[in-house]
Design a protein around this motif. Sequence first.
Motif, PDB file in Angstrom:
ATOM      1  N   LEU A   9       4.360   9.835  -7.149  1.00 10.93           N
ATOM      2  CA  LEU A   9       5.387  10.159  -8.138  1.00 10.93           C
ATOM      3  C   LEU A   9       4.771  10.450  -9.501  1.00 10.93           C
ATOM      4  CD1 LEU A   9       8.171   7.568  -7.199  1.00 10.93           C
ATOM      5  CD2 LEU A   9       8.254  10.057  -6.915  1.00 10.93           C
ATOM      6  N   ILE A  10       3.750   9.662  -9.877  1.00  8.91           N
ATOM      7  CA  ILE A  10       3.089   9.886 -11.168  1.00  8.91           C
ATOM      8  C   ILE A  10       2.428  11.261 -11.204  1.00  8.91           C
ATOM      9  CG2 ILE A  10       1.191   9.110 -12.634  1.00  8.91           C
ATOM     10  CD1 ILE A  10       1.853   6.251 -11.773  1.00  8.91           C
ATOM     11  N   GLN A  11       1.697  11.579 -10.106  1.00  8.87           N
ATOM     12  CA  GLN A  11       1.033  12.875 -10.043  1.00  8.87           C
ATOM     13  C   GLN A  11       2.041  14.015 -10.034  1.00  8.87           C
ATOM     14  OE1 GLN A  11      -1.464  12.596  -6.600  1.00  8.87           O
ATOM     15  NE2 GLN A  11      -3.141  11.582  -7.716  1.00  8.87           N
ATOM     16  N   LEU A  16       0.819  -1.199   0.000  1.00  9.83           N
ATOM     17  CA  LEU A  16       0.000   0.000   0.000  1.00  9.83           C
ATOM     18  C   LEU A  16       0.857   1.255   0.000  1.00  9.83           C
ATOM     19  CD1 LEU A  16      -2.817   1.274   0.180  1.00  9.83           C
ATOM     20  CD2 LEU A  16      -2.664   1.084   2.672  1.00  9.83           C
ATOM     21  N   VAL A  17       1.904   1.242   0.841  1.00  6.05           N
ATOM     22  CA  VAL A  17       2.812   2.389   0.868  1.00  6.05           C
ATOM     23  C   VAL A  17       3.501   2.564  -0.479  1.00  6.05           C
ATOM     24  CG1 VAL A  17       4.952   3.281   1.891  1.00  6.05           C
ATOM     25  CG2 VAL A  17       3.176   2.287   3.346  1.00  6.05           C
ATOM     26  N   ALA A  18       3.912   1.437  -1.091  1.00 11.25           N
ATOM     27  CA  ALA A  18       4.568   1.514  -2.398  1.00 11.25           C
ATOM     28  C   ALA A  18       3.609   2.069  -3.448  1.00 11.25           C
ATOM     29  CB  ALA A  18       5.064   0.129  -2.806  1.00 11.25           C
ATOM     30  N   LEU A  19       2.331   1.634  -3.434  1.00 14.23           N
ATOM     31  CA  LEU A  19       1.342   2.138  -4.392  1.00 14.23           C
ATOM     32  C   LEU A  19       1.108   3.633  -4.199  1.00 14.23           C
ATOM     33  CD1 LEU A  19      -1.304  -0.752  -4.406  1.00 14.23           C
ATOM     34  CD2 LEU A  19       0.260  -0.112  -6.257  1.00 14.23           C
ATOM     35  N   ILE A  20       1.008   4.049  -2.951  1.00 15.02           N
ATOM     36  CA  ILE A  20       0.811   5.481  -2.686  1.00 15.02           C
ATOM     37  C   ILE A  20       2.000   6.283  -3.186  1.00 15.02           C
ATOM     38  CG2 ILE A  20       0.617   7.196  -0.838  1.00 15.02           C
ATOM     39  CD1 ILE A  20      -0.971   5.117   0.747  1.00 15.02           C
TER      40      ILE A  20
END
Length: 265
Positions: free
Chosen positions: A252-254, A243-247
């Motif tokens: 980073l994408i945003q 979950l932390v990695a996805l966030i």
Amino acid sequence: MRSKLVNFTLIIFYTLLLGALYQVLLSWRDIDAQGEVAVLEIDKRLDAMFAELEGFRDVPDVCSSEFRLRAQRQVYTSLDLRSIVVGYPEGEFPNFCGGLGSYSQRLDSNFWHFAVKDDYVMGLLKVTAYRDDPSVAIGQYHGEAVTLGIVNPRIMLGRWLEPFQKTVSIRLYLDDRSHPILSRAAQAQPSRRHGFSHREITNDFSSEKYPYSVSVSMSYGIIAEHIIEFAQRLVKVIAVLILVALIAVIGLIQFGSAKREIYSK
């Protein structure tokens, strides 16, 4: 990408494997610790009782009222003893004297199941003429004479075996290990029924001074639950990390999109 997924899966598998091995080693450590403490504590209890019996080494020529009264007083002030008897096992009847008077008794297999180490003797009485429940006797030989202390087994169970860890079973044997004279089942049972829950890992511990040994066991079901709890915690940690990695990736994408918009203006 596929190789990274395989490596991640292998990391999880080996972590689970090492965690399961660690839980088994912890269980063995708990069993060893409980067994060593049990022998140490039981030896201390026996030392204290034999110190109480020290004043009754000499067998009186006559089973007088003074001797009986002294034995009764000692039993009354004792936390463990329910009777004190002294005498000559091979002497002429009546050959024993205690708080209740004279006795005629041979210390044979009809009287008790016993074991001897050096001068010390322990046994489970088969005679229940004065008690509904069988008593445990401890004694010390002084030449041809013996001093016996009769112990309440409920006191032994409560003061000797009950205080130990609730996930282990403890059995107290005489040295011949034919059958336990006392046992306390594990008070914490597996919440799930496993096919191997009735099986146990066991280790035995013997007293160096007195003729008894202690057997300490833990159910495979308890160990399995520890492993399952470890796996559940590991899954939760992995879920949090993912979950932390996805966030972080989304952030980073945003951030990259916002940065491109700024430069495009």
